[in-house]
Design a protein around this motif. Structure first.
Motif, PDB file in Angstrom:
ATOM      1  N   THR A  74     -27.189  27.940  13.766  1.00  0.00           N
ATOM      2  CA  THR A  74     -26.638  26.895  12.580  1.00  0.00           C
ATOM      3  C   THR A  74     -27.348  25.241  13.095  1.00  0.00           C
ATOM      4  O   THR A  74     -26.854  25.232  14.180  1.00  0.00           O
ATOM      5  N   GLU A  75     -27.346  24.491  12.199  1.00  0.00           N
ATOM      6  CA  GLU A  75     -27.768  23.060  12.888  1.00  0.00           C
ATOM      7  C   GLU A  75     -26.091  23.136  12.522  1.00  0.00           C
ATOM      8  O   GLU A  75     -25.875  22.090  13.562  1.00  0.00           O
ATOM      9  N   SER A  76     -25.417  23.321  12.306  1.00  0.00           N
ATOM     10  CA  SER A  76     -23.755  22.784  12.244  1.00  0.00           C
ATOM     11  C   SER A  76     -22.784  22.776  13.873  1.00  0.00           C
ATOM     12  O   SER A  76     -22.356  22.042  14.023  1.00  0.00           O
ATOM     13  N   ILE A 128     -33.638  28.638  14.789  1.00  0.00           N
ATOM     14  CA  ILE A 128     -32.643  28.023  13.390  1.00  0.00           C
ATOM     15  C   ILE A 128     -32.607  28.475  12.681  1.00  0.00           C
ATOM     16  O   ILE A 128     -33.536  28.766  12.201  1.00  0.00           O
ATOM     17  N   ASP A 129     -31.510  29.269  12.620  1.00  0.00           N
ATOM     18  CA  ASP A 129     -30.707  29.986  11.317  1.00  0.00           C
ATOM     19  C   ASP A 129     -30.351  28.909   9.865  1.00  0.00           C
ATOM     20  O   ASP A 129     -29.896  27.951   9.876  1.00  0.00           O
ATOM     21  N   ASP A 130     -30.845  29.622   8.277  1.00  0.00           N
ATOM     22  CA  ASP A 130     -30.364  28.922   7.687  1.00  0.00           C
ATOM     23  C   ASP A 130     -31.116  27.351   7.443  1.00  0.00           C
ATOM     24  O   ASP A 130     -29.674  27.148   7.017  1.00  0.00           O
ATOM     25  N   ASP A 189     -34.008  29.986   4.489  1.00  0.00           N
ATOM     26  CA  ASP A 189     -32.869  30.210   3.707  1.00  0.00           C
ATOM     27  C   ASP A 189     -32.832  30.857   2.925  1.00  0.00           C
ATOM     28  O   ASP A 189     -33.694  30.777   2.094  1.00  0.00           O
ATOM     29  N   LYS A 190     -31.794  32.463   2.128  1.00  0.00           N
ATOM     30  CA  LYS A 190     -32.380  32.727   1.991  1.00  0.00           C
ATOM     31  C   LYS A 190     -32.013  31.688   0.578  1.00  0.00           C
ATOM     32  O   LYS A 190     -32.978  32.251  -1.019  1.00  0.00           O
TER      33      LYS A 190
END
Ligand code: C2E
Ligand code: MG
Ligand code: MG
Ligand code: MG
Length: 282
Positions: free
Chosen positions: A153-155, A180-182, A204-205
């Motif tokens: 994730t970007e975090s 890149i997730d979410d 993202d969902k």
């Protein structure tokens, strides 16, 4: 009276917090035991081509944990507990080992699994060991880098730039794809699209949920698809549950679909059967 109330409320809050802490600690200990005694496994959620939702084009490995004495605990819960302790590093290695073991079995059986994505915790990149450790586990199982993709994730990128960027570059150089997730939910920063060697963005969902109904979710999804195209990145929509969402994503050029509408996360044996069927019909 008011004073008494306040004190009671404080005590109530205290007790709930205390309860939570005890529960977290019990989960942490049980998780530690699971790392030696077993109880951790991966499930596999297929991804399909948006243009032909019968065609298997990717898959995401997701961690599951069943303790013999506790009720089932969601990955969100136990992973966040692991992230607050030192357990997350070991848990990450375990995920890699489980993944390479399953993948090796499928390859040995002559099956042709698509590239498999797995999730990496933001903390994992920070020790500077991630890519070399992964390479070692892969070589132990005869897995080639082109068979795996890392989702983060970007975090992951916030505040720890040099070490993290180094690890990301090393993964890319070795031939592992990066996703890149979410996307859009974290500390988003569009410069990431420019400076990282990415292969994929995952919508993202929380945005997918509103497709066909909520113009703001649609605007975010449209912008993500547009940028991905401009940067030459593949797009995956996660959490696709309805025909309406699928139709919207198809009409707007999303590449891949992941969600309960098409398939839930499958036990390894069931995913293996899917690979066997895919091979027979190809
Ligand atoms: P994620 O990486 O964004 O994974 C997608 C989550 O959405 C999965 O939840 C998946 O089961 C769920 N999902 C997919 N399609 C649908 C759908 O149509 N409807 C609904 N309601 N849900 C759908 P899961 O398996 O509970 O995992 C939750 C999160 O836990 C993951 O989010 C990921 O951040 C983390 N996680 C899972 N496995 C691992 C792992 O091995 N390592 C690390 N570090 N994190 C993991
Ligand atoms: Mg993921
Ligand atoms: Mg995701
Ligand atoms: Mg998500």
């Amino acid at each position: 009276r008011a004073k008494g109330d306040g004190r009671n409320r404080l005590r109530l809050y205290d007790t709930a917090l205390h309860q939570q802490l005890l529960e977290d600690r019990a989960i942490e200990q049980a998780l530690r035991r699971a790392l030696t005694n077993g109880g951790l496994r991966l499930v596999y959620q297929p991804q399909f081509a948006a243009s032909d939702p019968t065609r298997l084009v990717g898959v995401e490995a997701l961690l599951r944990w069943q303790d013999p004495e506790l009720e089932t605990i969601s990955p969100e819960r136990f992973i966040s507990i692991a992230e607050r302790s030192d357990l997350i590093t070991e848990l990450g290695w375990r995920v890699q080992a489980l993944l390479c073991t399953d993948l090796q079995q499928w390859l040995t059986a002559g099956l042709e699994p698509p590239v498999i994505s797995f999730n990496v915790s933001p903390k994992a990149f920070r020790d500077g060991q991630f890519s070399s450790q992964l390479e070692e586990i892969m070589s132990q199982h005869g897995i080639l880098p082109g068979q795996l993709q890392v989702e983060f994730t970007e975090s992951t990128l916030a505040g720890h730039s040099d070490l993290v960027l180094d690890e990301i570059d090393k993964l890319h150089a070795s031939g592992i794809e990066l996703s890149i997730d979410d996307f859009g939910t974290g500390y988003s920063c569009l410069i990431n699209l420019k400076r990282l060697p990415l292969a994929e963005l995952k919508i993202d969902k929380s945005f997918v949920d509103g497709l066909g109904e909520n113009e703001h979710d649609e605007a975010i999804a449209r912008a993500t698809l547009y940028m991905a195209e401009a940067f030459g990145l593949r797009t995956v929509a996660e959490g696709v549950e309805t025909q309406q969402q699928l139709a919207w994503l198809q009409a707007h050029g999303c590449d891949r679909i992941q969600g309960f509408l098409l398939a839930r996360p499958l036990e390894a044996d069931d995913f293996r059967s899917m690979l066997q069927r895919a091979k027979r019909t190809s």
